[in-house]
Scaffold this motif. Structure first.
Motif, PDB file in Angstrom:
ATOM      1  N   PHE A 174      -4.186  -3.799  19.569  1.00 20.22           N
ATOM      2  CA  PHE A 174      -3.052  -3.207  18.886  1.00 20.22           C
ATOM      3  C   PHE A 174      -2.679  -3.862  17.568  1.00 20.22           C
ATOM      4  CE2 PHE A 174      -2.601  -0.476  22.299  1.00 20.22           C
ATOM      5  CZ  PHE A 174      -2.602  -1.172  23.480  1.00 20.22           C
ATOM      6  N   ALA A 175      -3.268  -4.999  17.229  1.00 21.58           N
ATOM      7  CA  ALA A 175      -2.944  -5.628  15.954  1.00 21.58           C
ATOM      8  C   ALA A 175      -3.488  -4.757  14.828  1.00 21.58           C
ATOM      9  CB  ALA A 175      -3.541  -7.022  15.878  1.00 21.58           C
ATOM     10  N   LEU A 232      -1.533   0.037   1.512  1.00 20.66           N
ATOM     11  CA  LEU A 232      -1.149   1.124   0.630  1.00 20.66           C
ATOM     12  C   LEU A 232      -1.785   0.842  -0.726  1.00 20.66           C
ATOM     13  CD1 LEU A 232       0.538   3.700   0.208  1.00 20.66           C
ATOM     14  CD2 LEU A 232       2.403   2.229  -0.528  1.00 20.66           C
ATOM     15  N   PHE A 233      -2.672   1.725  -1.154  1.00 23.17           N
ATOM     16  CA  PHE A 233      -3.418   1.554  -2.397  1.00 23.17           C
ATOM     17  C   PHE A 233      -4.150   0.213  -2.435  1.00 23.17           C
ATOM     18  CE2 PHE A 233       0.314   4.221  -3.614  1.00 23.17           C
ATOM     19  CZ  PHE A 233      -0.387   5.418  -3.728  1.00 23.17           C
ATOM     20  N   ASN A 234      -4.866  -0.083  -1.356  1.00 21.55           N
ATOM     21  CA  ASN A 234      -5.666  -1.307  -1.213  1.00 21.55           C
ATOM     22  C   ASN A 234      -4.845  -2.590  -1.293  1.00 21.55           C
ATOM     23  OD1 ASN A 234      -8.043   0.116  -0.845  1.00 21.55           O
ATOM     24  ND2 ASN A 234      -8.444   0.207  -3.046  1.00 21.55           N
ATOM     25  N   LYS A 235      -3.563  -2.493  -1.053  1.00 17.93           N
ATOM     26  CA  LYS A 235      -2.718  -3.684  -1.003  1.00 17.93           C
ATOM     27  C   LYS A 235      -2.101  -3.764   0.382  1.00 17.93           C
ATOM     28  CE  LYS A 235       1.077  -6.113  -3.059  1.00 17.93           C
ATOM     29  NZ  LYS A 235       2.179  -6.165  -3.968  1.00 17.93           N
ATOM     30  N   LYS A 236      -2.246  -4.913   1.004  1.00 16.87           N
ATOM     31  CA  LYS A 236      -1.716  -5.106   2.348  1.00 16.87           C
ATOM     32  C   LYS A 236      -0.197  -5.199   2.290  1.00 16.87           C
ATOM     33  CE  LYS A 236      -2.078  -8.300   6.200  1.00 16.87           C
ATOM     34  NZ  LYS A 236      -2.718  -9.531   6.661  1.00 16.87           N
ATOM     35  N   LEU A 237       0.455  -4.270   2.988  1.00 16.83           N
ATOM     36  CA  LEU A 237       1.913  -4.263   3.019  1.00 16.83           C
ATOM     37  C   LEU A 237       2.468  -5.174   4.101  1.00 16.83           C
ATOM     38  CD1 LEU A 237       2.685  -0.473   2.525  1.00 16.83           C
ATOM     39  CD2 LEU A 237       2.800  -2.299   0.831  1.00 16.83           C
ATOM     40  N   PHE A 238       1.966  -4.996   5.320  1.00 11.79           N
ATOM     41  CA  PHE A 238       2.426  -5.817   6.433  1.00 11.79           C
ATOM     42  C   PHE A 238       1.435  -5.710   7.581  1.00 11.79           C
ATOM     43  CE2 PHE A 238       4.462  -1.694   6.725  1.00 11.79           C
ATOM     44  CZ  PHE A 238       4.251  -1.315   8.037  1.00 11.79           C
ATOM     45  N   THR A 239       1.648  -6.544   8.567  1.00  8.75           N
ATOM     46  CA  THR A 239       0.807  -6.578   9.754  1.00  8.75           C
ATOM     47  C   THR A 239       1.663  -6.288  10.975  1.00  8.75           C
ATOM     48  OG1 THR A 239      -0.645  -8.222   8.750  1.00  8.75           O
ATOM     49  CG2 THR A 239      -0.748  -8.003  11.141  1.00  8.75           C
ATOM     50  N   ILE A 240       1.167  -5.380  11.802  1.00 10.40           N
ATOM     51  CA  ILE A 240       1.808  -5.139  13.092  1.00 10.40           C
ATOM     52  C   ILE A 240       1.162  -6.116  14.075  1.00 10.40           C
ATOM     53  CG2 ILE A 240       2.201  -3.482  14.946  1.00 10.40           C
ATOM     54  CD1 ILE A 240       1.918  -1.269  12.836  1.00 10.40           C
ATOM     55  N   PRO A 241       1.933  -7.014  14.648  1.00 12.77           N
ATOM     56  CA  PRO A 241       1.340  -8.026  15.537  1.00 12.77           C
ATOM     57  C   PRO A 241       0.858  -7.397  16.843  1.00 12.77           C
ATOM     58  CG  PRO A 241       3.706  -8.169  15.615  1.00 12.77           C
ATOM     59  CD  PRO A 241       3.382  -7.151  14.562  1.00 12.77           C
TER      60      PRO A 241
END
Length: 99
Positions: A49-50, A55-64
């Motif tokens: 599930f991680a 968004l546009f090849n930029k990491k916004l956040f990570t769902i743990p």
């Protein structure tokens, strides 16, 4: 008027169905090769599930990984481990299941 504290309210919620399932998983005796292979293939070796959100090849956040919140997670991992142990004891190659 009945007054309940927060802890009293949640100690009265029955957890018997969950305990029954945990007990069944813990007592499951693996004796057949096909059943052990099915268990190992159905239960993933890591938490699936991680997720990284881009968004546009930029990491916004990570769902743990949320597996630790699953009350049956450790029991399922132990069942998978016992199935892998059984397969290795009977001479089966378990490396395909460990990737």
């Amino acid at each position: 008027m009945i007054n309940f504290t927060y802890s009293q309210l949640f100690t009265q919620i029955p957890s018997a169905p969950l305990n029954i399932i945990k007990e069944k998983l813990g007592n499951w005796d693996i004796r057949e090769k096909n059943m052990a292979k099915k268990i190992v293939s159905l239960i993933p070796n890591q938490c699936p599930f991680a997720k990284d959100i881009y968004l546009f090849n930029k990491k916004l956040f990570t769902i743990p990984p949320l597996c630790k919140f699953n009350p049956l997670y450790e029991d399922l991992m132990m069942l998978r481990f016992r199935a892998l142990s059984f397969l290795s004891e009977i001479g089966e190659d378990i490396t395909p299941y460990c990737q």
